[in-house]
Design a protein around this motif. Structure first.
Motif, PDB file in Angstrom:
ATOM      1  N   UNK A  34       0.984  -1.351   0.075  1.00  0.00           N
ATOM      2  CA  UNK A  34      -0.002   0.033  -0.177  1.00  0.00           C
ATOM      3  C   UNK A  34       0.934   1.128   0.214  1.00  0.00           C
ATOM      4  N   UNK A  35       2.054   1.361   0.644  1.00  0.00           N
ATOM      5  CA  UNK A  35       2.910   2.465   0.927  1.00  0.00           C
ATOM      6  C   UNK A  35       3.580   2.858  -0.424  1.00  0.00           C
ATOM      7  N   UNK A  36       3.307   1.674  -1.301  1.00  0.00           N
ATOM      8  CA  UNK A  36       4.021   2.175  -2.781  1.00  0.00           C
ATOM      9  C   UNK A  36       3.043   2.543  -3.870  1.00  0.00           C
ATOM     10  N   UNK A  37       1.693   2.830  -3.375  1.00  0.00           N
ATOM     11  CA  UNK A  37       0.832   3.270  -4.331  1.00  0.00           C
ATOM     12  C   UNK A  37       0.750   4.749  -4.650  1.00  0.00           C
ATOM     13  N   UNK A  38       0.749   5.151  -5.674  1.00  0.00           N
ATOM     14  CA  UNK A  38       0.402   6.490  -6.307  1.00  0.00           C
ATOM     15  C   UNK A  38      -0.509   7.040  -5.661  1.00  0.00           C
ATOM     16  N   UNK A  39      -0.639   8.243  -4.944  1.00  0.00           N
ATOM     17  CA  UNK A  39      -1.495   8.854  -4.276  1.00  0.00           C
ATOM     18  C   UNK A  39      -1.894  10.200  -5.124  1.00  0.00           C
ATOM     19  N   UNK A  40      -2.867  10.465  -5.943  1.00  0.00           N
ATOM     20  CA  UNK A  40      -3.125  11.601  -6.685  1.00  0.00           C
ATOM     21  C   UNK A  40      -3.185  12.792  -5.887  1.00  0.00           C
ATOM     22  N   UNK A  41      -2.980  13.990  -6.379  1.00  0.00           N
ATOM     23  CA  UNK A  41      -3.258  15.274  -5.876  1.00  0.00           C
ATOM     24  C   UNK A  41      -5.021  15.314  -5.549  1.00  0.00           C
ATOM     25  N   UNK A  42      -5.273  15.655  -4.526  1.00  0.00           N
ATOM     26  CA  UNK A  42      -6.669  15.758  -3.899  1.00  0.00           C
ATOM     27  C   UNK A  42      -7.338  14.499  -3.256  1.00  0.00           C
ATOM     28  N   UNK A  43      -6.332  13.511  -2.894  1.00  0.00           N
ATOM     29  CA  UNK A  43      -6.682  12.340  -2.404  1.00  0.00           C
ATOM     30  C   UNK A  43      -5.851  12.025  -1.077  1.00  0.00           C
ATOM     31  N   UNK A  44      -6.652  11.694   0.007  1.00  0.00           N
ATOM     32  CA  UNK A  44      -5.862  11.400   1.133  1.00  0.00           C
ATOM     33  C   UNK A  44      -6.315  10.022   1.461  1.00  0.00           C
ATOM     34  N   UNK A  45      -5.442   9.244   1.912  1.00  0.00           N
ATOM     35  CA  UNK A  45      -5.823   7.896   2.363  1.00  0.00           C
ATOM     36  C   UNK A  45      -5.234   7.442   3.756  1.00  0.00           C
ATOM     37  N   UNK A  46      -5.784   6.503   4.394  1.00  0.00           N
ATOM     38  CA  UNK A  46      -5.413   6.021   5.669  1.00  0.00           C
ATOM     39  C   UNK A  46      -5.523   4.281   5.622  1.00  0.00           C
ATOM     40  N   UNK A  47      -4.963   3.641   6.492  1.00  0.00           N
ATOM     41  CA  UNK A  47      -5.161   2.430   6.877  1.00  0.00           C
ATOM     42  C   UNK A  47      -5.725   2.146   8.275  1.00  0.00           C
TER      43      UNK A  47
END
Length: 364
Positions: free
Chosen positions: A172-185
């Protein structure tokens, strides 16, 4: 003799370095071993090394280890390293031989691991030889189809194994996170059931998009996040997105017994195979999806009042979304987004929950 009793006897022989007795115990108790994930790995390691030990006294990863659990923990750690080397471009394999020497892994075990635990074994072998080659996994070019603003996506993982969870988090840490998106686990440990754990995660998350996944899933498509969000945006009536699912309701309740669409790499103890079928190069509406990874954009409670174990929670949730009028979608994948490193499948209570599923949803 049950599984625990067999493991205790094997452990006593490992402590005394009585490896011939260990081999005999393993080979003479195959039926018991089939019921245990740990013993199944141990069984194949014994098969690999029995002849060399008898002829030359050479033994691989089992050598000088005092318990089955120690052998398996060491082997699975090595197996995860091989998978990272095969799936992650940042692992060049330059220190592999040093690690093998440190762990006691021999060449037979290395080759078996590469062939069983990876789908691009030729590339992995080239890396071992010092020729990295082209690592194509997860490097697809993808341009997000929408602009994202204040988008939240949470990964919810039920886990009772810290090492498995850490590995899922690494991918999951290797995934591309686009601008405007926030993620959490959100990791749910020691849940009473899969539904109970997922309900806990659902209540704790304020994200619109939630990804419920097993701790043995490796997301190798690095553009997974924009691909998933775009699929939901294109299907506002989709409640669930899964990686693979059936196009009808199975009369016997078993989703694998009828035609299925989607794509995923399945890794078991001694092989990795791709399950892949699409009627066209388009997203597919299905009836049920496998629970290795289920993403949602609306919240519907998981039926922990019925499914208080670890089977049929996924099929149930798909039916619950359909009861609410939502669709279940499998996105088209040029190449599989995920690997499910599921090892040994335990069907101990499968029939019980199958009967509950059929009683609740037949005719819905």
């Amino acid at each position: 003799m049950n599984t625990d009793e067999l493991i205790n006897i094997i452990n006593k022989n490992l402590e005394k370095r009585l490896y011939s007795c260990v081999f005999e115990l393993v080979l003479n108790n195959a039926e018991i071993i089939k019921k245990s994930n740990e013993l199944s790995y141990f069984y194949y390691l014994c098969l690999l090394n029995k002849e060399d030990y008898e002829k030359q006294g050479k033994l691989g990863i089992i050598q000088n280890r005092e318990s089955v659990q120690d052998v398996i923990d060491t082997y699975l750690g090595f197996r995860r390293l091989i998978q990272r080397m095969a799936y992650c471009s940042e692992y060049d394999g330059s220190d592999l031989l040093e690690i093998m020497n440190e762990l006691g892994v021999n060449v037979k075990e290395l080759i078996w691991t590469i062939n069983s635990a990876t789908f691009n074994s030729a590339e992995a072998i080239e890396k071992v030889k010092g020729n990295p080659g082209a690592i194509s996994v997860g490097l697809s070019t993808y341009t997000p189809k929408h602009k994202y603003q204040d988008v939240r996506l949470d990964f919810i993982i039920c886990s009772n194994d810290a090492q498995e969870l850490d590995e899922a988090l690494y991918y999951i840490s290797r995934l591309y996170i686009p601008e405007g998106v926030e993620i959490d686990v959100l990791s749910i440990e020691d849940a009473q059931s899969m539904c109970a754990g997922y309900n806990e995660g659902m209540r704790a998350s304020s994200a619109k998009y939630k990804v419920y996944m097993h701790h043995d899933v490796r997301i190798i498509e690095r553009n997974f996040i924009p691909m998933l969000i775009d699929t939901f945006m294109e299907h506002e009536d989709a409640g669930i997105i899964g990686m693979i699912g059936t196009n009808g309701f199975p009369k016997d309740g078993i989703m694998w017994n009828i035609e299925r669409f989607g794509s995923v790499w399945d890794t078991h103890i001694h092989e990795t195979t791709e399950i892949r079928l699409y009627p066209s190069k388009n997203d597919v509406e299905v009836m049920l999806c496998d629970g290795l990874l289920l993403a949602t954009q609306y919240d519907v409670p998981w039926r922990d009042d019925i499914f208080d174990g670890w089977d049929f929670y996924d099929a149930s949730q798909c039916m619950e979304f359909k009861r609410k009028g939502y669709k279940v979608i499998v996105p088209y994948q040029d190449s599989s987004w995920c690997i499910h490193d599921c090892g040994f499948l335990n069907f101990k209570q499968y029939d019980h929950y199958k009967d509950l599923f059929l009683a609740e949803y037949t005719g819905v």
